[in-house]
Design a protein around this motif. Structure first.
Motif, PDB file in Angstrom:
ATOM      1  N   UNK A 173     126.583  74.226  65.870  1.00 32.62           N
ATOM      2  CA  UNK A 173     127.162  75.545  66.112  1.00 32.62           C
ATOM      3  C   UNK A 173     126.214  76.369  66.963  1.00 32.62           C
ATOM      4  N   UNK A 174     126.770  77.059  67.932  1.00 28.94           N
ATOM      5  CA  UNK A 174     125.953  77.851  68.845  1.00 28.94           C
ATOM      6  C   UNK A 174     126.754  79.067  69.288  1.00 28.94           C
ATOM      7  N   UNK A 175     126.063  80.113  69.620  1.00 30.12           N
ATOM      8  CA  UNK A 175     126.745  81.294  70.131  1.00 30.12           C
ATOM      9  C   UNK A 175     127.081  81.110  71.604  1.00 30.12           C
ATOM     10  N   UNK A 176     128.091  81.814  72.026  1.00 32.05           N
ATOM     11  CA  UNK A 176     128.484  81.764  73.436  1.00 32.05           C
ATOM     12  C   UNK A 176     127.285  82.117  74.307  1.00 32.05           C
ATOM     13  N   UNK A 177     127.140  81.357  75.373  1.00 35.69           N
ATOM     14  CA  UNK A 177     125.998  81.529  76.261  1.00 35.69           C
ATOM     15  C   UNK A 177     124.828  80.631  75.921  1.00 35.69           C
ATOM     16  N   UNK A 178     124.898  79.989  74.773  1.00 34.29           N
ATOM     17  CA  UNK A 178     123.819  79.112  74.340  1.00 34.29           C
ATOM     18  C   UNK A 178     123.908  77.723  74.934  1.00 34.29           C
ATOM     19  N   UNK A 179     123.009  76.861  74.487  1.00 29.28           N
ATOM     20  CA  UNK A 179     122.906  75.507  75.022  1.00 29.28           C
ATOM     21  C   UNK A 179     122.833  74.489  73.896  1.00 29.28           C
ATOM     22  N   UNK A 180     123.285  73.282  74.202  1.00 31.40           N
ATOM     23  CA  UNK A 180     123.156  72.149  73.292  1.00 31.40           C
ATOM     24  C   UNK A 180     122.927  70.895  74.117  1.00 31.40           C
ATOM     25  N   UNK A 181     122.243  69.939  73.517  1.00 29.10           N
ATOM     26  CA  UNK A 181     122.041  68.642  74.155  1.00 29.10           C
ATOM     27  C   UNK A 181     122.662  67.576  73.270  1.00 29.10           C
ATOM     28  N   UNK A 182     123.667  66.897  73.790  1.00 25.33           N
ATOM     29  CA  UNK A 182     124.281  65.785  73.086  1.00 25.33           C
ATOM     30  C   UNK A 182     123.642  64.485  73.555  1.00 25.33           C
ATOM     31  N   UNK A 183     123.504  63.555  72.623  1.00 29.90           N
ATOM     32  CA  UNK A 183     122.960  62.235  72.934  1.00 29.90           C
ATOM     33  C   UNK A 183     123.924  61.167  72.461  1.00 29.90           C
ATOM     34  N   UNK A 184     123.922  60.051  73.146  1.00 32.82           N
ATOM     35  CA  UNK A 184     124.745  58.920  72.755  1.00 32.82           C
ATOM     36  C   UNK A 184     123.906  57.661  72.936  1.00 32.82           C
ATOM     37  N   UNK A 188     122.702  58.028  76.775  1.00 28.30           N
ATOM     38  CA  UNK A 188     123.296  58.940  77.743  1.00 28.30           C
ATOM     39  C   UNK A 188     123.300  60.333  77.122  1.00 28.30           C
ATOM     40  N   UNK A 189     123.071  61.329  77.959  1.00 30.49           N
ATOM     41  CA  UNK A 189     122.942  62.691  77.485  1.00 30.49           C
ATOM     42  C   UNK A 189     123.998  63.593  78.131  1.00 30.49           C
ATOM     43  N   UNK A 190     124.335  64.640  77.423  1.00 36.52           N
ATOM     44  CA  UNK A 190     125.151  65.702  77.989  1.00 36.52           C
ATOM     45  C   UNK A 190     124.447  67.010  77.681  1.00 36.52           C
ATOM     46  N   UNK A 191     123.825  67.565  78.702  1.00 40.00           N
ATOM     47  CA  UNK A 191     123.174  68.865  78.551  1.00 40.00           C
ATOM     48  C   UNK A 191     124.215  69.939  78.823  1.00 40.00           C
ATOM     49  N   UNK A 192     124.453  70.773  77.830  1.00 44.89           N
ATOM     50  CA  UNK A 192     125.473  71.810  77.947  1.00 44.89           C
ATOM     51  C   UNK A 192     124.805  73.172  77.924  1.00 44.89           C
TER      52      UNK A 192
END
Length: 120
Positions: free
Chosen positions: A10-21, A76-80
């Motif tokens: 969970x993150x606030x709008x404008x924030x960032x997350x990094x997904x990994x697979x 594989x990563x997804x930097x958001x």
């Protein structure tokens, strides 16, 4: 190929997350890897892919999301970044040998999904 996605939250709008697979399999390096997302009541939406031809990111997230891969780590990563309310969804990683695919039906291997929730 087996895929294990992680990094949602969970993150606030404008924030960032990094997904990994993280992937397993001897021929993983030759696979096209992708991220899809699915919001409640919607179909599975293409987000980004990375393969031999390079990377491609959907218009809806271009400039905010970046896909990358570390072949040595088979990840594989997804930097958001600059996340928006409409980015809330379950995010899935997918893999398919060769080619450049953007349709969910073209991918034969899927991870279990990780929830991303963006709040105001």
């Amino acid at each position: 190929v087996q895929l294990q996605a992680s990094g949602g939250g969970s993150v606030q709008a404008g924030g960032s997350l990094l997904l990994s697979c993280a992937a397993s399999g001897r021929t993983w390096n030759s696979y096209t890897m992708a991220w899809f997302r699915q919001a409640p009541g919607n179909g599975r939406e293409f987000v980004a892919r990375i393969g031999w031809s390079g990377t491609y990111v959907a218009d809806s997230v271009r400039g905010r999301f970046t896909i990358s891969r570390d072949n040595a780590k088979k990840t594989v990563y997804l930097q958001m970044a600059n996340l928006k309310l409409e980015d809330t969804a379950v995010y899935y990683c997918a893999a398919q040998g060769g080619g450049t695919y953007s349709a969910a039906t073209e991918y034969g291997y899927w991870g279990q999904g990780t929830q991303v929730t963006v709040s105001s």
